[in-house]
Design a protein around this motif. Structure first.
Motif, PDB file in Angstrom:
ATOM      1  N   LEU A 147      -2.738  45.997 -12.854  1.00  0.00           N
ATOM      2  CA  LEU A 147      -2.424  47.429 -12.987  1.00  0.00           C
ATOM      3  C   LEU A 147      -3.251  48.292 -12.045  1.00  0.00           C
ATOM      4  O   LEU A 147      -2.717  49.209 -11.404  1.00  0.00           O
ATOM      5  CB  LEU A 147      -2.624  47.864 -14.438  1.00  0.00           C
ATOM      6  N   SER A 148      -4.536  48.012 -11.939  1.00  0.00           N
ATOM      7  CA  SER A 148      -5.369  48.822 -11.037  1.00  0.00           C
ATOM      8  C   SER A 148      -4.951  48.624  -9.585  1.00  0.00           C
ATOM      9  O   SER A 148      -5.009  49.568  -8.777  1.00  0.00           O
ATOM     10  CB  SER A 148      -6.846  48.462 -11.212  1.00  0.00           C
TER      11      SER A 148
ATOM     12  N   TYR B 148      -2.596  51.571 -18.198  1.00  0.00           N
ATOM     13  CA  TYR B 148      -2.449  51.986 -16.796  1.00  0.00           C
ATOM     14  C   TYR B 148      -3.451  53.078 -16.462  1.00  0.00           C
ATOM     15  O   TYR B 148      -3.556  54.090 -17.173  1.00  0.00           O
ATOM     16  CB  TYR B 148      -1.025  52.478 -16.527  1.00  0.00           C
TER      17      TYR B 148
ATOM     18  N   LYS C 202      -1.804  50.746  -8.953  1.00  0.00           N
ATOM     19  CA  LYS C 202      -2.191  52.154  -8.844  1.00  0.00           C
ATOM     20  C   LYS C 202      -2.837  52.438  -7.488  1.00  0.00           C
ATOM     21  O   LYS C 202      -2.497  53.422  -6.810  1.00  0.00           O
ATOM     22  CB  LYS C 202      -3.184  52.495  -9.966  1.00  0.00           C
TER      23      LYS C 202
ATOM     24  N   LYS D  78       5.613  54.110 -13.929  1.00  0.00           N
ATOM     25  CA  LYS D  78       4.539  55.102 -14.008  1.00  0.00           C
ATOM     26  C   LYS D  78       4.317  55.791 -12.667  1.00  0.00           C
ATOM     27  O   LYS D  78       3.853  56.939 -12.604  1.00  0.00           O
ATOM     28  CB  LYS D  78       3.239  54.422 -14.453  1.00  0.00           C
ATOM     29  N   GLU D  79       4.654  55.088 -11.593  1.00  0.00           N
ATOM     30  CA  GLU D  79       4.537  55.662 -10.245  1.00  0.00           C
ATOM     31  C   GLU D  79       5.832  56.348  -9.810  1.00  0.00           C
ATOM     32  O   GLU D  79       6.047  56.606  -8.626  1.00  0.00           O
ATOM     33  CB  GLU D  79       4.164  54.563  -9.247  1.00  0.00           C
TER      34      GLU D  79
ATOM     35  N   ALA E 171       4.474  49.588 -14.710  1.00  0.00           N
ATOM     36  CA  ALA E 171       3.579  50.294 -13.783  1.00  0.00           C
ATOM     37  C   ALA E 171       4.368  50.977 -12.673  1.00  0.00           C
ATOM     38  O   ALA E 171       4.049  52.102 -12.262  1.00  0.00           O
ATOM     39  CB  ALA E 171       2.572  49.308 -13.190  1.00  0.00           C
TER      40      ALA E 171
ATOM     41  N   ALA F 130       4.472  44.206 -17.276  1.00  0.00           N
ATOM     42  CA  ALA F 130       3.501  45.247 -16.949  1.00  0.00           C
ATOM     43  C   ALA F 130       3.728  45.796 -15.540  1.00  0.00           C
ATOM     44  O   ALA F 130       3.576  47.000 -15.291  1.00  0.00           O
ATOM     45  CB  ALA F 130       2.082  44.694 -17.077  1.00  0.00           C
TER      46      ALA F 130
ATOM     47  N   PHE G 121      -1.470  46.602 -21.615  1.00  0.00           N
ATOM     48  CA  PHE G 121      -1.012  47.633 -20.675  1.00  0.00           C
ATOM     49  C   PHE G 121      -1.838  48.897 -20.875  1.00  0.00           C
ATOM     50  O   PHE G 121      -1.640  49.650 -21.834  1.00  0.00           O
ATOM     51  CB  PHE G 121       0.470  47.934 -20.860  1.00  0.00           C
TER      52      PHE G 121
END
Length: 564
Positions: free
Chosen positions: A136-137, A171, A140, A13-14, A10, A6, A169
């Motif tokens: 995950l938070s 996100y 972010k 994702k960034e 993540a 994860a 997952f």
């Protein structure tokens, strides 16, 4: 999926494409996930400090957060110098460190260290995870904090057991941080006050700091300067935000600033400070700093405004937005564009510089080497430096024309920064030339990273200005300690060219002026790392120099020093 998987997902994702790191037991699950992922590229450095500096260099070139990874205990503590470097220079870095399992925290387990406690003073934010549901938070949130407002490093400490736990997952698209609200839009009333001050000024000077580059405001800075015909002086970290071949460029100011910059600041009646913090290396003796000037200070961090120097017109906000508003409000028909007496005085200060860079039959002058590298490299070349005399010579004799092309440790002054930072830069910009200007002392701090450059086929060029001394400290000992060179003479250095060749790079030794240009040409045309050992004058000093406790006009120049 597993927590480690994860984390990797993540990061992607960034928009993270590269990470720099070194594996260990507390991140072995994370590294297993990296092994199974074909998209995220991992750069294995030879030391965790190298990973942190490489992530820093990557961030300065791209404007995005650089990512570094280390295991718990000594791996994490080895990141500390790099994290502190990024913190002092406001560079966005996200550091992921392993930690012992949650139930073992506080029991002095093998390779346990209080990483978050250690890094509280040198991070913008840090967090020790205790539950896998927060992974995950937290990621972010960390990227958002690192890359917004005043940029800075963020650290996430991740216990080993959380990396192997199963999580869903999901996100987050957005993040809620009620206590974190940077001010981006400047106040209109403050903008009006600044415009009024500009319209009245006769001797304005723009003082640009690293915030100009961080906010991508170089174009706006140039437009403001040319609109009001104000000369521009930069801090060390702002070099490249303004074309240094412009007639309005004064170069760097401060302790080792140019004569024209220090005199112009002292005699100005208006200073427009943009993304700068008035640090001690810039101001000299505070009581003598710009005694007749009204000061407009633009900065996204309100804590910096008025901290060191009294500010008459504070403007909190993003530099790019603030400069755009100033430009739009200025009445171009009424602006006092040209003060002939003021500009002529600046031209005279510039012309007073006269210095021969020829070796006169002795060892090469280091300034000559830097000047030739500047002349023989493209305008978009990225230059990294180590710290000390080599750093100051690079700042003075290399002409920067574009932003995000100069990487150096300004606030912390970290020896060993330049080589790994140049690796991060080359990864970030594979189509650009990358040079590292080094001293023979600094290069030995992280010389092992030549192996990283070789492994990843990075054609970085390393120019060692080899004077057999820890040059900047030796200079202070010469000038202020009656030449008592305590522990600054390195003796006979190792053969750096052979060390480079041992790692698989190309090594060269240059001892004459006539050999300098050819060596630079060879380096520029070689498709693997090149190290050039330039044998330079042993007791050459950096001038001008403002001694501690002096004002900016009390500069020591070459002619002031006996026997130099």
């Amino acid at each position: 999926m597993k927590g480690a998987e994860a984390i990797i997902k993540a990061l992607k994702k960034e928009d993270v494409e590269h990470v720099f790191g070194y594996p260990g037991g507390a991140v072995i699950d994370l590294y297993d996930a990296i092994h199974e992922d074909d998209d995220l590229k991992h750069i294995l450095t030879r030391h965790e400090q190298g990973a942190a500096h490489a992530a820093d260099g990557y961030a300065r070139v791209t404007g995005k957060a650089g990512v570094c990874i280390a295991t718990s205990g000594p791996g994490a503590t080895n990141l500390v110098t790099g994290i502190a470097t990024a913190h002092m220079d406001s560079v966005p870095v996200v550091a992921l460190t392993g930690q012992v399992p949650v139930e073992m925290i506080g029991n002095d387990a093998f390779q346990e260290a209080d990483t978050t406690g250690i890094t509280i003073p040198i991070t913008k934010h840090n967090q020790l995870l205790k539950e896998s549901k927060n992974i995950l938070s937290t990621i972010k949130k960390s990227f958002h904090i690192a890359e917004t407002g005043r940029n800075g490093p963020v650290l996430i400490d991740i216990p080993k057991d959380l990396q192997s736990e199963d999580i869903d997952f999901d996100y987050p698209k957005d993040i809620s941080l009620p206590g974190y609200n940077p001010t981006f839009r400047p106040h209109e009333l403050q903008i009006k006050k600044a415009v009024d001050a500009i319209m009245e000024a006769r001797r304005p000077v723009i003082y640009a700091g690293g915030g100009v580059i961080a906010s991508n405001a170089s174009k706006e800075l140039r437009e403001l300067s040319e609109t009001i015909m104000a000369p521009v002086t930069t801090t060390l970290l702002a070099k490249g935000c303004y074309n240094e071949e412009s007639d309005l460029c004064l170069g760097m100011l401060g302790m080792h600033g140019t004569k024209e910059a220090n005199y112009a600041i002292t005699e100005s009646d208006l200073i427009i400070a943009v993304g700068a913090r008035f640090d001690d290396r810039v101001t000299g003796k505070i009581e003598g700093f710009a005694p007749n000037a009204k000061i407009v200070h633009i900065d996204i961090d309100p804590a910096e405004i008025g901290k060191n120097v009294k500010t008459h017109i504070p403007i909190v906000g993003d530099a790019k937005k603030a400069l755009n508003k100033l430009i739009k409000r200025i009445n171009r028909k009424k602006i006092k564009k040209e003060n002939t007496e003021w500009h002529n005085k600046i031209k005279r200060w510039k012309k007073e510089k006269s210095e021969s860079l020829k070796s006169e039959g002795k060892r090469i002058k280091p300034q000559f080497v830097v000047k030739k590298i500047s002349e023989k490299t493209p305008d978009d070349t990225i230059l990294a430096t180590e710290v000390g005399q080599c750093q100051m010579w690079a700042a003075h004799y290399y002409k920067f024309k574009k932003p995000r092309t100069f990487l150096t440790s300004g606030g912390l002054g970290t020896m060993g920064y330049g080589l790994p930072a140049s690796i991060g830069a080359q990864i970030a910009a594979p189509d650009k030339k990358v040079w590292n200007i080094a001293g023979d002392g600094s290069i030995q701090m992280n010389i092992q990273e030549i192996a990283t450059a070789v492994k990843f086929n990075l054609p970085i060029n390393i120019a060692i200005l080899n004077n057999n001394y820890l040059g900047m400290v030796r200079q202070w000992q010469e000038l202020f300690f009656d030449e008592r060179y305590s522990q600054t003479h390195l003796g006979e250095n190792p053969d750096f060219s052979k060390i480079a060749e041992g790692f698989g790079a190309k090594g060269m030794v240059v001892e004459k002026d006539s050999e300098v240009e050819e060596a630079i040409d060879i380096a520029n045309s070689t498709d693997k790392p090149v190290l050039i050992d330039f044998k330079v004058k042993k007791e050459e000093n950096v001038y001008p120099m403002v001694p501690s406790g002096s004002t900016l006009t009390e500069m020591l120049e070459r002619k002031d020093i006996k026997g130099d």
